[in-house]
Design a protein around this motif. Structure first.
Motif, PDB file in Angstrom:
ATOM      1  N   GLN A 115      -2.772  10.353 -10.604  1.00 21.93           N
ATOM      2  CA  GLN A 115      -1.949  11.559 -10.544  1.00 21.93           C
ATOM      3  C   GLN A 115      -0.900  11.382  -9.459  1.00 21.93           C
ATOM      4  O   GLN A 115      -1.187  10.838  -8.389  1.00 21.93           O
ATOM      5  CB  GLN A 115      -2.823  12.776 -10.236  1.00 21.93           C
ATOM      6  N   VAL A 116       0.319  11.818  -9.739  1.00 22.52           N
ATOM      7  CA  VAL A 116       1.397  11.776  -8.747  1.00 22.52           C
ATOM      8  C   VAL A 116       2.014  13.164  -8.635  1.00 22.52           C
ATOM      9  O   VAL A 116       2.449  13.743  -9.636  1.00 22.52           O
ATOM     10  CB  VAL A 116       2.489  10.756  -9.135  1.00 22.52           C
ATOM     11  N   ASP A 117       2.019  13.705  -7.437  1.00 26.61           N
ATOM     12  CA  ASP A 117       2.662  14.996  -7.179  1.00 26.61           C
ATOM     13  C   ASP A 117       3.197  14.973  -5.754  1.00 26.61           C
ATOM     14  O   ASP A 117       2.465  15.210  -4.798  1.00 26.61           O
ATOM     15  CB  ASP A 117       1.674  16.145  -7.364  1.00 26.61           C
ATOM     16  N   ASN A 118       4.478  14.658  -5.628  1.00 23.83           N
ATOM     17  CA  ASN A 118       5.105  14.566  -4.309  1.00 23.83           C
ATOM     18  C   ASN A 118       5.896  15.821  -3.962  1.00 23.83           C
ATOM     19  O   ASN A 118       6.750  15.798  -3.075  1.00 23.83           O
ATOM     20  CB  ASN A 118       6.042  13.348  -4.267  1.00 23.83           C
ATOM     21  N   SER A 119       5.613  16.911  -4.662  1.00 24.43           N
ATOM     22  CA  SER A 119       6.364  18.138  -4.423  1.00 24.43           C
ATOM     23  C   SER A 119       5.963  18.769  -3.090  1.00 24.43           C
ATOM     24  O   SER A 119       4.899  18.493  -2.543  1.00 24.43           O
ATOM     25  CB  SER A 119       6.117  19.142  -5.552  1.00 24.43           C
ATOM     26  N   THR A 120       6.834  19.618  -2.605  1.00 20.22           N
ATOM     27  CA  THR A 120       6.565  20.340  -1.351  1.00 20.22           C
ATOM     28  C   THR A 120       6.192  21.793  -1.631  1.00 20.22           C
ATOM     29  O   THR A 120       6.214  22.629  -0.731  1.00 20.22           O
ATOM     30  CB  THR A 120       7.802  20.294  -0.436  1.00 20.22           C
ATOM     31  N   ARG A 121       5.850  22.079  -2.886  1.00 15.54           N
ATOM     32  CA  ARG A 121       5.477  23.446  -3.244  1.00 15.54           C
ATOM     33  C   ARG A 121       4.216  23.876  -2.491  1.00 15.54           C
ATOM     34  O   ARG A 121       3.318  23.064  -2.254  1.00 15.54           O
ATOM     35  CB  ARG A 121       5.219  23.558  -4.744  1.00 15.54           C
ATOM     36  N   VAL A 122       4.155  25.135  -2.176  1.00 17.33           N
ATOM     37  CA  VAL A 122       2.960  25.669  -1.525  1.00 17.33           C
ATOM     38  C   VAL A 122       1.788  25.638  -2.501  1.00 17.33           C
ATOM     39  O   VAL A 122       0.669  25.257  -2.158  1.00 17.33           O
ATOM     40  CB  VAL A 122       3.202  27.117  -1.029  1.00 17.33           C
ATOM     41  N   ILE A 123       2.064  26.037  -3.753  1.00  9.44           N
ATOM     42  CA  ILE A 123       1.036  26.008  -4.790  1.00  9.44           C
ATOM     43  C   ILE A 123       1.244  24.759  -5.635  1.00  9.44           C
ATOM     44  O   ILE A 123       2.246  24.631  -6.345  1.00  9.44           O
ATOM     45  CB  ILE A 123       1.102  27.264  -5.684  1.00  9.44           C
ATOM     46  N   LYS A 124       0.312  23.821  -5.537  1.00  3.38           N
ATOM     47  CA  LYS A 124       0.421  22.559  -6.259  1.00  3.38           C
ATOM     48  C   LYS A 124      -0.751  22.423  -7.230  1.00  3.38           C
ATOM     49  O   LYS A 124      -1.781  23.089  -7.095  1.00  3.38           O
ATOM     50  CB  LYS A 124       0.421  21.378  -5.278  1.00  3.38           C
ATOM     51  N   MET A 125      -0.579  21.530  -8.211  1.00  4.26           N
ATOM     52  CA  MET A 125      -1.665  21.248  -9.140  1.00  4.26           C
ATOM     53  C   MET A 125      -2.809  20.585  -8.381  1.00  4.26           C
ATOM     54  O   MET A 125      -2.588  19.761  -7.494  1.00  4.26           O
ATOM     55  CB  MET A 125      -1.174  20.332 -10.258  1.00  4.26           C
TER      56      MET A 125
END
Length: 243
Positions: A115-125
Motif C-alpha cells: 500500500q502507498v499513501d503519501n498524502s498529508t490528509r488528517v483522515i487517511k486510509m
C-alpha cells in the motif's frame, strides 16, 4: 570440507529435480538422472525428508516437494512482485492522490500485499498490508475473479452493504464486463463511504500476477472520477512486469 560441498551440491541437484518435475519421482529415477549411487541418494533423500523439503506420496516410493516448498516459492514470488510494483503504486498515488494497493488472491479471499499513501490528509486510509477482504465486493477482488481461475459459484457472497452483489449470475455478468473493459469499479459495496477502482497486472506471458488499484472516500470519487482514474491507471500499467 570438499566432501561437504559435494554433498550440498548433490542435495541441491536432487531438490531442483523434484521441484521442477511435473510428476512424482522415485529414488531410482533420481539416481539415473543425476548419476548418484543408491546409498548416497538414500542418505540425501533422508536428510531432505527430515528437514521438510520433500515428502512421499502415501505409502509409495514416489517423491514430491513438501508443502513448505510451495509456501516458500509463493512467498519469494510475492516479495519480487512487491518490489517490481512499488514504482507503479507510487505513480498511481501521484496520479490519483488516493491510497494505492497491490493485492493477490489467497484461499478465495483478497490479500493486500502493499500500500502507498503519501498524502498529508488528517483522515487517511487505514494500513491494510497483510489483511484480507472479500473478492466479490472489492474492485481488486473483482479483477482477480475476472482474470483468474476462481469458481464464483463456490464463493460466499456475503451482503456487506445494500450495493453488494448477492447472486453469482449477476457477479458473472459484471466480471464479463470487467474482462471487456480491463478494469473494475466498486462503489460502496464493501463499506459505506468507500469506493475503489482496480486493474490486473500480467507478466510477459500474459499470466495474471495480481491486481493494483486505489480506494478512497466516495465523496471524492464520483463515477466520472473513477472512470478517469481507471483509464489513467491502465496507461500507467501499460508496462509489463517480468517476474
Amino acid at each position: 570440507m570438499q566432501n561437504q560441498n559435494k554433498s550440498l551440491t548433490r542435495g541441491l541437484q536432487i531438490l531442483k529435480e523434484i521441484l521442477f518435475s511435473d510428476k512424482p519421482l522415485t529414488a531410482v529415477t533420481l539416481c539415473q538422472k543425476l548419476d548418484i549411487d543408491k546409498s548416497t541418494m538414500s542418505r540425501l533423500l533422508t536428510a531432505l525428508l527430515k528437514e521438510g523439503f520433500i515428502k512421499y506420496l502415501g505409502n509409495t516410493k514416489e517423491i514430491v516437494k513438501a508443502d513448505i516448498m510451495d509456501i516458500m516459492t509463493s512467498k519469494a514470488t510475492r516479495e519480487v512482485l512487491i518490489e517490481r510494483t512499488q514504482n507503479l503504486l507510487e505513480e498511481i498515488f501521484n496520479f490519483t492522490g488516493e491510497s494505492s494497493y497491490l493485492a493477490v488472491e489467497e484461499n478465495d479471499a483478497l490479500l493486500y500485499l502493499n500500500q502507498v499513501d503519501n498524502s498529508t490528509r488528517v483522515i487517511k486510509m487505514r494500513n491494510t498490508i497483510g489483511a484480507q477482504a472479500p473478492l466479490h465486493c472489492t474492485a481488486l477482488g473483482k479483477v482477480l475473479l475476472a482474470f483468474g481461475n476462481s469458481d464464483i459459484k463456490l464463493l460466499d457472497l456475503t451482503e456487506y452493504t445494500k450495493n453488494s452483489v448477492k447472486k453469482s449470475r449477476y457477479l458473472q455478468k459484471e466480471l464479463d464486463s470487467i474482462q471487456e473493459n480491463g478494469y473494475a469499479i466498486e462503489n460502496e459495496e464493501y463499506e459505506y463511504g468507500l469506493s475503489s477502482v482496480a486493474v490486473p497486472i500480467f507478466n510477459h506471458d500474459k499470466e495474471l500476477l495480481g491486481a493494483i488499484g486505489i480506494a478512497g472516500l466516495s465523496a471524492r470519487l464520483s463515477t466520472d472520477t473513477l472512470q478517469e482514474f481507471a483509464h489513467g491507471i491502465l496507461k500507467i500499467n501499460a508496462k509489463n512486469i517480468k517476474i
